[in-house]
Design a protein around this motif. Structure first.
Motif, PDB file in Angstrom:
ATOM      1  N   GLY A 123     -24.495  58.245 -60.016  1.00 20.47           N
ATOM      2  CA  GLY A 123     -23.297  58.677 -59.960  1.00 20.47           C
ATOM      3  C   GLY A 123     -22.682  59.055 -58.518  1.00 20.47           C
ATOM      4  O   GLY A 123     -23.794  59.427 -57.655  1.00 20.47           O
ATOM      5  N   LYS A 124     -21.773  59.108 -58.167  1.00 24.31           N
ATOM      6  CA  LYS A 124     -21.034  59.797 -56.888  1.00 24.31           C
ATOM      7  C   LYS A 124     -20.466  61.012 -57.114  1.00 24.31           C
ATOM      8  O   LYS A 124     -19.741  61.224 -57.964  1.00 24.31           O
ATOM      9  CB  LYS A 124     -20.088  58.561 -56.281  1.00 24.31           C
ATOM     10  CG  LYS A 124     -19.487  59.269 -54.949  1.00 24.31           C
ATOM     11  CD  LYS A 124     -18.761  58.200 -54.159  1.00 24.31           C
ATOM     12  CE  LYS A 124     -18.363  58.621 -52.831  1.00 24.31           C
ATOM     13  NZ  LYS A 124     -17.456  57.862 -52.265  1.00 24.31           N
ATOM     14  N   MET A 178     -22.602  54.097 -62.863  1.00 30.21           N
ATOM     15  CA  MET A 178     -23.443  52.680 -62.878  1.00 30.21           C
ATOM     16  C   MET A 178     -24.886  53.056 -63.762  1.00 30.21           C
ATOM     17  O   MET A 178     -25.514  53.943 -63.466  1.00 30.21           O
ATOM     18  CB  MET A 178     -23.692  52.297 -61.584  1.00 30.21           C
ATOM     19  CG  MET A 178     -24.731  51.122 -61.715  1.00 30.21           C
ATOM     20  SD  MET A 178     -25.053  50.742 -59.817  1.00 30.21           S
ATOM     21  CE  MET A 178     -25.895  49.095 -60.454  1.00 30.21           C
ATOM     22  N   LYS A 179     -24.814  52.226 -64.663  1.00 29.57           N
ATOM     23  CA  LYS A 179     -26.191  52.161 -65.586  1.00 29.57           C
ATOM     24  C   LYS A 179     -27.192  51.393 -65.101  1.00 29.57           C
ATOM     25  O   LYS A 179     -26.991  50.242 -64.674  1.00 29.57           O
ATOM     26  CB  LYS A 179     -25.757  51.860 -66.829  1.00 29.57           C
ATOM     27  CG  LYS A 179     -24.981  53.035 -67.834  1.00 29.57           C
ATOM     28  CD  LYS A 179     -24.870  52.682 -69.183  1.00 29.57           C
ATOM     29  CE  LYS A 179     -23.836  53.592 -69.839  1.00 29.57           C
ATOM     30  NZ  LYS A 179     -23.615  53.202 -71.186  1.00 29.57           N
ATOM     31  N   PHE A 180     -28.449  51.599 -65.075  1.00 29.11           N
ATOM     32  CA  PHE A 180     -29.637  50.646 -64.868  1.00 29.11           C
ATOM     33  C   PHE A 180     -30.055  50.261 -66.030  1.00 29.11           C
ATOM     34  O   PHE A 180     -30.908  50.790 -66.603  1.00 29.11           O
ATOM     35  CB  PHE A 180     -30.589  51.394 -63.919  1.00 29.11           C
ATOM     36  CG  PHE A 180     -30.232  51.740 -62.672  1.00 29.11           C
ATOM     37  CD1 PHE A 180     -30.080  50.698 -61.412  1.00 29.11           C
ATOM     38  CD2 PHE A 180     -29.379  52.710 -62.077  1.00 29.11           C
ATOM     39  CE1 PHE A 180     -29.769  50.886 -60.301  1.00 29.11           C
ATOM     40  CE2 PHE A 180     -29.257  53.173 -60.967  1.00 29.11           C
ATOM     41  CZ  PHE A 180     -29.107  52.182 -59.998  1.00 29.11           C
ATOM     42  N   GLU A 184     -19.371  61.159 -60.909  1.00 27.26           N
ATOM     43  CA  GLU A 184     -18.633  60.246 -61.529  1.00 27.26           C
ATOM     44  C   GLU A 184     -19.616  58.977 -61.728  1.00 27.26           C
ATOM     45  O   GLU A 184     -20.089  58.502 -60.674  1.00 27.26           O
ATOM     46  CB  GLU A 184     -17.368  59.828 -60.686  1.00 27.26           C
ATOM     47  CG  GLU A 184     -16.323  60.960 -60.763  1.00 27.26           C
ATOM     48  CD  GLU A 184     -15.741  61.134 -62.211  1.00 27.26           C
ATOM     49  OE1 GLU A 184     -15.682  60.260 -63.049  1.00 27.26           O
ATOM     50  OE2 GLU A 184     -15.402  62.215 -62.435  1.00 27.26           O
ATOM     51  N   TYR A 185     -19.711  58.530 -62.839  1.00 26.33           N
ATOM     52  CA  TYR A 185     -20.656  57.255 -62.921  1.00 26.33           C
ATOM     53  C   TYR A 185     -19.677  56.087 -63.104  1.00 26.33           C
ATOM     54  O   TYR A 185     -20.375  55.134 -63.618  1.00 26.33           O
ATOM     55  CB  TYR A 185     -21.417  57.502 -64.347  1.00 26.33           C
ATOM     56  CG  TYR A 185     -22.333  58.994 -64.334  1.00 26.33           C
ATOM     57  CD1 TYR A 185     -23.356  59.138 -63.410  1.00 26.33           C
ATOM     58  CD2 TYR A 185     -21.770  60.056 -65.027  1.00 26.33           C
ATOM     59  CE1 TYR A 185     -24.109  60.279 -63.508  1.00 26.33           C
ATOM     60  CE2 TYR A 185     -22.466  61.073 -64.691  1.00 26.33           C
ATOM     61  CZ  TYR A 185     -23.516  61.358 -64.087  1.00 26.33           C
ATOM     62  OH  TYR A 185     -24.442  62.520 -64.212  1.00 26.33           O
ATOM     63  N   GLY A 186     -18.429  56.024 -63.235  1.00 24.08           N
ATOM     64  CA  GLY A 186     -17.607  54.989 -63.741  1.00 24.08           C
ATOM     65  C   GLY A 186     -18.025  53.585 -63.113  1.00 24.08           C
ATOM     66  O   GLY A 186     -18.340  53.453 -61.975  1.00 24.08           O
ATOM     67  N   GLU A 187     -17.539  52.728 -63.570  1.00 25.65           N
ATOM     68  CA  GLU A 187     -17.631  51.200 -63.409  1.00 25.65           C
ATOM     69  C   GLU A 187     -16.903  50.905 -62.225  1.00 25.65           C
ATOM     70  O   GLU A 187     -17.146  49.882 -61.586  1.00 25.65           O
ATOM     71  CB  GLU A 187     -17.685  50.385 -64.732  1.00 25.65           C
ATOM     72  CG  GLU A 187     -18.599  50.144 -65.593  1.00 25.65           C
ATOM     73  CD  GLU A 187     -20.010  50.051 -64.976  1.00 25.65           C
ATOM     74  OE1 GLU A 187     -20.206  49.143 -64.110  1.00 25.65           O
ATOM     75  OE2 GLU A 187     -21.152  50.945 -65.445  1.00 25.65           O
ATOM     76  N   ASN A 188     -15.828  51.846 -61.826  1.00 20.97           N
ATOM     77  CA  ASN A 188     -14.800  51.694 -60.824  1.00 20.97           C
ATOM     78  C   ASN A 188     -15.519  51.951 -59.457  1.00 20.97           C
ATOM     79  O   ASN A 188     -14.561  51.969 -58.589  1.00 20.97           O
ATOM     80  CB  ASN A 188     -13.595  52.071 -61.333  1.00 20.97           C
ATOM     81  CG  ASN A 188     -12.901  51.439 -62.206  1.00 20.97           C
ATOM     82  OD1 ASN A 188     -13.032  50.065 -62.510  1.00 20.97           O
ATOM     83  ND2 ASN A 188     -12.040  52.000 -63.094  1.00 20.97           N
TER      84      ASN A 188
END
Length: 122
Positions: A79-80, A1-3, A88-92
């Motif tokens: 990220g998680k 997720m980007k801020f 993982e930084y993905g949008e999902n």
């Protein structure tokens, strides 16, 4: 997720000052650097898992290893962590709202401190 739109991505900051501000706000550089790049992490361990707020930057001038550099900050991400694969930084990915708010608060505090002495580049 980007801020997005934190304003940090417009900043170029002296490395030593950046280290101080990030440390005061719980973001640690530790061994996450090379001579041209840095990464600051804040770790969150909650019931849903382990997450990292990460702020990246790169040297536009100088040398990170010599502690004499000007760092261009990039868009912060959340990220998680998945063992043993990494972050993982993905949008999902699912990021709890309370965690997102904590990250936004941290980034706002960093920006407020940096506002005092940084150069802003549009």
């Amino acid at each position: 997720m980007k801020f997005e739109n934190t304003g940090l991505e417009k900043y170029q900051v002296d490395l030593n000052r950046l280290d101080e501000v990030m440390d005061e706000n719980g973001l640690v550089r530790a061994e996450q650097w090379d001579y041209e790049r840095v990464s600051y992490d804040k770790k969150f361990e909650i019931k849903d898992g382990t997450y990292y707020l990460r702020v990246f930057g790169y040297a536009v001038e100088g040398d990170v290893g010599a502690h004499r550099a000007t760092i261009q900050l990039l868009t912060p991400v959340l990220g998680k962590h998945y063992y043993p694969h990494g972050v993982e930084y993905g949008e999902n990915e699912y990021f709890p709202e309370s965690l997102q708010k904590q990250c936004e608060t941290t980034l706002a505090a960093v920006k407020a401190e940096l506002d005092i002495f940084v150069e802003v580049f549009e």
